[in-house]
Design a protein around this motif. Structure first.
Motif, PDB file in Angstrom:
ATOM      1  N   LEU A  23       0.821  -1.208   0.000  1.00 22.19           N
ATOM      2  CA  LEU A  23       0.000   0.000   0.000  1.00 22.19           C
ATOM      3  C   LEU A  23       0.851   1.252   0.000  1.00 22.19           C
ATOM      4  O   LEU A  23       0.578   2.192  -0.750  1.00 22.19           O
ATOM      5  CB  LEU A  23      -0.926   0.009   1.209  1.00 22.19           C
ATOM      6  CG  LEU A  23      -2.177  -0.838   1.079  1.00 22.19           C
ATOM      7  CD1 LEU A  23      -2.961  -0.810   2.388  1.00 22.19           C
ATOM      8  CD2 LEU A  23      -3.058  -0.313  -0.041  1.00 22.19           C
ATOM      9  N   PHE A  25       3.843   1.546  -1.004  1.00 21.54           N
ATOM     10  CA  PHE A  25       4.555   1.662  -2.278  1.00 21.54           C
ATOM     11  C   PHE A  25       3.637   2.293  -3.326  1.00 21.54           C
ATOM     12  O   PHE A  25       4.012   3.236  -4.014  1.00 21.54           O
ATOM     13  CB  PHE A  25       5.031   0.286  -2.734  1.00 21.54           C
ATOM     14  CG  PHE A  25       5.689   0.304  -4.080  1.00 21.54           C
ATOM     15  CD1 PHE A  25       6.883   0.989  -4.270  1.00 21.54           C
ATOM     16  CD2 PHE A  25       5.109  -0.340  -5.162  1.00 21.54           C
ATOM     17  CE1 PHE A  25       7.490   1.028  -5.515  1.00 21.54           C
ATOM     18  CE2 PHE A  25       5.706  -0.304  -6.408  1.00 21.54           C
ATOM     19  CZ  PHE A  25       6.894   0.381  -6.582  1.00 21.54           C
ATOM     20  N   LEU A  26       2.416   1.766  -3.409  1.00 24.11           N
ATOM     21  CA  LEU A  26       1.463   2.255  -4.411  1.00 24.11           C
ATOM     22  C   LEU A  26       1.054   3.701  -4.183  1.00 24.11           C
ATOM     23  O   LEU A  26       1.056   4.505  -5.114  1.00 24.11           O
ATOM     24  CB  LEU A  26       0.187   1.413  -4.345  1.00 24.11           C
ATOM     25  CG  LEU A  26       0.025   0.310  -5.349  1.00 24.11           C
ATOM     26  CD1 LEU A  26      -1.297  -0.403  -5.101  1.00 24.11           C
ATOM     27  CD2 LEU A  26       0.024   0.887  -6.756  1.00 24.11           C
ATOM     28  N   PHE A  27       0.697   4.026  -2.937  1.00 27.29           N
ATOM     29  CA  PHE A  27       0.075   5.321  -2.701  1.00 27.29           C
ATOM     30  C   PHE A  27       0.974   6.306  -1.994  1.00 27.29           C
ATOM     31  O   PHE A  27       0.562   7.417  -1.710  1.00 27.29           O
ATOM     32  CB  PHE A  27      -1.229   5.149  -1.925  1.00 27.29           C
ATOM     33  CG  PHE A  27      -2.250   4.406  -2.703  1.00 27.29           C
ATOM     34  CD1 PHE A  27      -2.855   4.993  -3.805  1.00 27.29           C
ATOM     35  CD2 PHE A  27      -2.589   3.112  -2.375  1.00 27.29           C
ATOM     36  CE1 PHE A  27      -3.783   4.308  -4.547  1.00 27.29           C
ATOM     37  CE2 PHE A  27      -3.526   2.415  -3.112  1.00 27.29           C
ATOM     38  CZ  PHE A  27      -4.123   3.016  -4.206  1.00 27.29           C
TER      39      PHE A  27
END
Lengths: 295, 305
Positions: A23, A25-27
């Motif tokens: 999470l 990493f993505l956001f």
């Protein structure tokens, strides 16, 4: 050899922390990388190829007087709003610690504003303090225009500070009161035997013993006033009147989403991030030395 | 009290009374305004409750999107709260109870996210959630991460424009924060090591220890964190503002600020409706606070250690 009380297994810890890492990493990390890239490119709002411009975005920004003004407003708001909140919470906590008839009731209801914090508080309080029918409207009968947050930038900033304080007192009050109540009654008794009155004990006993909690509150409020400013500005003043409440957090949003200036907006984000990290580090460097953790 | 200090007690009482008035005044005026008619509200702020509550509520319930938006807020707040609790308990457990070489790095990476709140990186986060996913899609498809997501959430992330106007899109970026991991790490470290030693000696594996021993012990911080996370998810503004373009997908707080925006753009300020809507938006978090207030204070004391 594993330390005592720890479990074995190479894959378990990775598997367990994977959802969190994925999470962030993505956001978090990916957007930060994109933002970094944008601040060195000239990004077209509706797609199309980006052009590498080196430091041109930074140059453009450093020539923009509104950028300095907005950064200054952010800093002033952080200082005034957190100082007022911590101070007012401290006074309330000291009063509530005196085991008065009102103390129990106060401890209960002073927490309520927490439910309404942020934007809904902004909406409610901007109605409450509106210049025509609000609680300060009587000021305008004394002298027209004395209180008008819709037209007067100074009043608008006062309003932002009041709204911030209203929503943040609950947490600070709870932290400080818990700290005060942890001071043993025998300390007070010993000090009283030595002839220290209530004021003296406040300054020489309660205040020094409360420094960890006060430090915690200052750190929390600095960070929160920086973040929450957006909610209050968006729900109360929209940066106005005439940019007087246009803080950096709000300017980034307006430049990026209403002005479609992606590069300019992410360059400001980058600078804001550095500023934020600097403030956090400075807080610890300057304040924590004065904190007395030993009881 | 140690000595009789009536004058100081009187001053302290006055201070507390002012504080209570400041804290409760807005709630009181929300109620009085929400129960008054337009004719009364125009003349000045009503100091006594009126009789128009049902008329005002009727308008808000049937003429605005507020009821749907309150439901949206509930869904988002529950998603964010449970997501944060699960994700942060798991990662804190991994960090405290396993001997892993890179765990300081992992913890540092998680903690660094506290440095940059979503308000600051909003523009590029929005880009990630909308369309810049395409190069990224390949990466997670090839590495099989998508299969894991499918296993966990029951659906495949197709990372195109889909995250806009979805509950998941509103909740996921808000789950990705460090506060919970940090608090649980602190709490787990304060639990005596003998417990996990004894559990290991009795042959319990990590999952068994987590479920049967650690979680029952963590009720207080878990409760406190739940409240704080619920309130903060309920009061989110900037992310839902960007990600929900359809008013029927917006959370209630965004809907409430739109009343204000409409007034600013020249609509006649029907404050009684706005305050009736505010009443509906306030009640759910207020109930949570009233029920779990003790836990918050206890949790804060733990968190501050």
């Amino acid at each position: 050899m594993a330390r005592d009380g720890q479990f074995q297994g190479r894959w378990w810890p990775i598997l367990l922390s994977l959802p969190q890492l994925l999470l962030i990493f993505l956001f978090f990390y990916w957007p930060v990388v994109i933002g970094l890239k944008w601040s060195f490119f000239l990004e077209r709002p509706f797609g199309g190829s980006a052009e590498f411009v080196g430091l041109a975005n930074f140059q453009r920004l450093f020539q923009d007087t509104e950028f300095y003004a907005a950064a200054g407003r952010s800093l002033v708001f952080m200082l005034t709003a957190s100082a007022a909140t911590v101070l007012f919470s401290f006074v309330l906590a000291v009063a509530a610690d005196r085991k008065l008839r009102l103390s129990g009731f106060a401890r209960n209801v002073l927490f309520w504003p927490q439910a309404l914090a942020g934007a809904s508080a902004g909406v409610v309080l901007s109605y409450l303090f509106n210049p025509a029918t609000g609680v300060f409207s009587w000021l305008n009968t004394l002298s027209p225009g004395l209180w008008n947050p819709v037209l007067d930038g100074f009043d608008a900033n006062i309003l932002l500070n009041i709204a911030y304080m209203w929503g943040r007192i609950p947490i600070d009050f709870a932290i400080l009161l818990a700290g005060l109540q942890a001071i043993p009654e025998s300390y007070h008794q010993a000090a009283a035997v030595d002839g220290a009155g209530p004021w003296r004990r406040l300054l020489d006993l309660q205040l020094p013993l409360l420094t960890p909690q006060i430090f915690l509150c200052i750190v929390i409020e600095f960070n929160e006033s920086f973040n929450q400013a957006f909610k209050l500005i968006e729900s109360m003043t929209h940066g106005g009147p005439g940019n007087s409440t246009n803080q950096l957090v709000y300017k980034i949003f307006v430049d990026g989403f209403r002005g479609y200036d992606l590069s300019g907006s992410s360059t400001q984000s980058l600078i804001l991030m550095l500023l934020f990290i600097f403030i956090v580090v400075a807080q610890f460097a300057l304040l924590e030395r004065r904190v007395n953790y030993a009881r | 009290m140690i000595e009789t200090t009536r004058s100081i007690d009187r001053a302290a009482t006055i201070v507390l009374a002012i504080g209570i008035l400041f804290a409760l005044g807005p709630f009181y005026l929300v109620v009085t305004t929400a129960t008054s008619t337009f004719a009364t509200v125009v003349q000045g702020m009503p100091l006594r409750p009126g009789t128009a509550l049902f008329a005002n509520l009727h308008h808000v319930l049937f003429q605005t999107d507020i009821p749907q938006q309150v439901i949206n807020s509930m869904i988002i707040a529950v998603l964010v709260t449970s997501g944060k609790a699960i994700v942060s308990v798991l990662s804190a457990f991994a960090i405290v109870y396993f001997d892993l070489k890179g765990k300081t790095v992992i913890f540092g990476m998680i903690l660094a996210t506290m440095m940059m709140p979503i308000e600051v990186r909003i523009v590029s986060t929005y880009a990630v959630a909308s369309n810049v996913f395409t190069p990224f899609q390949d990466l997670i498809d090839i590495t099989g991460v998508n299969d894991l997501i499918e296993m966990l959430t029951g659906m495949r992330l197709s990372l195109e424009v889909n995250l806009l106007n979805t509950y998941v899109g509103m909740a996921l970026p808000l789950i990705a924060t460090a506060t919970g991991t940090f608090l649980f790490r602190q709490f787990f470290q304060s639990i005596p090591r003998e417990l996990s030693q004894a559990a290991r000696m009795d042959g319990a594996g990590p999952v068994r220890f987590l479920i049967d021993i650690l979680l029952p012990l963590s009720k207080a911080p878990l409760g406190a964190l739940t409240v704080i996370m619920f309130e903060s998810a309920w009061n989110q503004l900037i992310w839902p503002l960007m990600i929900a373009t359809d008013p029927r997908m917006e959370p209630a707080v965004v809907g409430l600020t739109e009343f204000q925006t409409a007034f600013n753009s020249g609509q006649s300020p029907e404050y009684q409706y706005m305050m009736a809507a505010a009443l509906l938006v306030i009640i759910p978090p207020l109930i949570v606070i009233a029920l779990l207030q003790r836990l918050i204070v206890r949790g804060l004391v733990i968190g501050e250690k």
